[in-house]
Design an enzyme around this catalytic site. Structure first.
Site, short mmCIF file in Angstrom:
data_model
loop_
_atom_site.label_atom_id
_atom_site.label_comp_id
_atom_site.label_asym_id
_atom_site.label_seq_id
_atom_site.Cartn_x
_atom_site.Cartn_y
_atom_site.Cartn_z
N GLU A 1 0.80 -1.23 0.00
CA GLU A 1 0.00 0.00 0.00
C GLU A 1 0.83 1.28 0.00
O GLU A 1 0.71 2.13 0.90
CB GLU A 1 -0.96 0.00 1.19
CG GLU A 1 -1.96 -1.13 1.14
CD GLU A 1 -3.12 -0.99 2.13
OE1 GLU A 1 -3.04 -0.16 3.06
OE2 GLU A 1 -4.13 -1.71 1.97
N GLU B 1 -5.22 -8.61 0.17
CA GLU B 1 -5.93 -8.35 1.43
C GLU B 1 -7.40 -8.08 1.14
O GLU B 1 -7.75 -7.45 0.13
CB GLU B 1 -5.40 -7.09 2.16
CG GLU B 1 -4.10 -7.26 2.88
CD GLU B 1 -3.65 -5.99 3.60
OE1 GLU B 1 -4.51 -5.24 4.10
OE2 GLU B 1 -2.44 -5.77 3.64
C1 NOJ Z 1 -4.25 -2.57 5.03
C2 NOJ Z 1 -2.90 -2.73 5.64
O1 NOJ Z 1 -2.01 -3.29 4.72
C3 NOJ Z 1 -2.90 -3.50 6.94
O2 NOJ Z 1 -1.67 -3.29 7.56
C4 NOJ Z 1 -4.08 -3.08 7.78
O3 NOJ Z 1 -4.05 -3.67 9.04
C5 NOJ Z 1 -5.35 -3.45 7.06
N1 NOJ Z 1 -5.40 -2.75 5.80
C6 NOJ Z 1 -6.64 -3.12 7.82
O4 NOJ Z 1 -6.80 -1.75 7.95
#
Ligand code: NOJ
Length: 443
Positions: free
Chosen positions: A163, A339
């Site tokens: 991200e 994710e």
């Molecule tokens: C994206 C992130 O990569 C991760 O670190 C985070 O915990 C999750 N989203 C949930 O917000």
């Protein structure tokens, strides 16, 4: 009642995702531990502390849980500050520790996907200027080369940076993440250097390991005009989409970074991507508001009819999952959902969220989008950055005081899906009857 089964392709990867700082515990040498120590930075003054205690060995019981519940893959990250605690020092014991974890995955039939940068930077790197400094890409490349040499016999699936868009927006346009600067100039410098760093690492991995597959895990946010009839809402939603979703991966195609009015040529980034990694959570509607001058005159809110997660952070908009995959498919590369998940300690919304999002993944596969795997965020509750322990994303819950794991109903739901490589009407009926008509309409 209709009966049907939605099958996924053979060899599909079913896993969960974690990140070093969020699960390991005891990280004291990175910019996040320093950030957590500053008053007012983390909700309720929470600290990551022991986190899920993976560094002391609890990774092993959690990998057992993943494997016993039929997951066949796991995505985790390597903490740079452990491997290179100082610019001139490499910690071989820490590398051994990661080797052991990854061997532990393989022994349990979990295919590893390894992330090299997941939000945290070593303190020494931040003190030198972090990703704003011109030689940040070279420093990152050195670290990555060291790690890839050490892990190449076990790992072929690599995420260079997690991200990068969230890293920039939260740390350089807002104050949720360190260094908490609101500085458009610095934000652009960081974007450029993250892409240069990614490109350098891509080339290094390819040199070391020809059969590697390398990508970025991009946070894709579905951004739609609040009113489709409003040209200004439409223009703003497009602007937000281009800035947030498009800018990084488009640069890997064109070699041109464009963000708002700023431009930079990064020709070495062209073609440095073997798969598209999508982190999808939710959708925002975008509306023009003269009061929102700090946010480019954009007001953002969730669709009114969408169910919200426990703390109102995520709206259940599964169509956005399909949209993100359609967008990813345009790159003409394999796709991983790196994710997807929801914060929900009570596990009220998660079963429905999971089923409805996976249904959209299945639909996208039926459009022949080359989707290779799905990683649920997350395996067990973990430290949720500036929101501390207030948001619970785990399939398993965590009691932070006793380290006990709490088996939520979604564990068994996800286990059945992984085992069957399918979503059946029977399963939906048992775990999320409220989603039944949506997935299996009568006419
Ligand atoms: C994206 C992130 O990569 C991760 O670190 C985070 O915990 C999750 N989203 C949930 O917000």
């Amino acid at each position: 009642m209709p009966q049907a089964t939605y099958n996924f392709p053979a060899g599909f990867l079913w896993g969960s995702a974690t990140a070093a700082h969020q699960v390991e515990g005891g990280n004291a040498n990175n910019n996040w531990s320093a950030w957590e120590a500053q008053p007012g930075r983390i909700l309720n003054g929470d600290r990551s502390n022991l986190a899920c205690d993976w560094w002391s060995g609890r990774w092993s019981e959690d990998f057992d849980r993943a494997a016993e519940t039929h997951q066949n893959a796991h995505r985790m990250s390597i903490e740079w500050s452990r491997i290179q605690p100082r610019p001139d020092r490499w910690d071989e014991d820490a590398l051994d520790h990661y080797r052991e974890m990854i061997r532990g995955m393989l022994a349990r039939g979990l295919t590893p996907m390894i992330t090299l940068h997941h939000f945290t930077d070593p303190l020494w790197f931040s003190e030198l200027g972090g990703w704003e400094q011109e030689n940040a890409p070279e420093l990152f490349e050195k670290f990555a080369a060291h790690v890839v040499e050490a892990l190449k016999e076990y790992v072929t699936l690599w995420v260079t940076i997690n991200e990068p868009n969230v890293y920039v927006v939260s740390g350089y346009m807002g104050t949720d993440f360190p260094p908490g600067k609101s500085d458009a100039q610095a934000a652009f410098a960081v974007m450029r250097n993250l892409i240069r760093g990614h490109a350098a690492v891509y080339k290094t991995i390819k040199r070391i390991q020809k059969n590697s597959a390398i990508g970025i895990a991009l946070n894709y946010r579905s951004l739609k005009p609040a009113s489709a009839a409003s040209p200004i809402d439409r223009a703003l939603a497009k602007f937000a989409h281009n800035s947030f979703n498009e800018s990084f991966l488009r640069t890997l195609k064109t070699g041109q970074l464009r963000f708002s009015t700023q431009r930079a040529g990064i020709p070495e980034a062209i073609g440095t991507q073997d798969f598209v990694g999508v982190n999808y959570y939710t959708r925002d509607l975008v509306q023009f508001s003269p009061l929102a001058f700090r946010d480019f005159f954009m007001k953002r809110f969730f669709p009114k009819d969408a169910a919200l997660s426990q703390s109102g952070f995520i709206a259940n908009v599964p169509e956005g999952m399909f949209e993100s995959l359609k967008w990813a498919n345009a790159f003409g590369l394999p796709i991983y959902i790196t994710e997807n998940g929801v914060e929900d300690a009570a596990d009220d919304l998660r079963p429905r969220y999971l089923i409805e999002h996976l249904h959209q993944v299945w639909r996208a596969i039926n459009f022949n989008y080359p989707i290779k795997g799905y990683f649920h965020w997350s395996l067990v509750d973990n430290f949720e950055w500036e929101r501390g322990w207030s948001q619970r994303f785990g399939l398993w819950g965590l009691d932070v005081v006793t380290q006990a794991r709490i088996r939520r109903p979604s564990v068994d739901l996800f286990a059945e899906i992984c085992k069957q490589n399918a979503i059946s009407s029977d399963l939906v009926q048992r775990y999320a009857p409220e989603s039944f008509n949506l997935l299996f309409p009568v006419n």
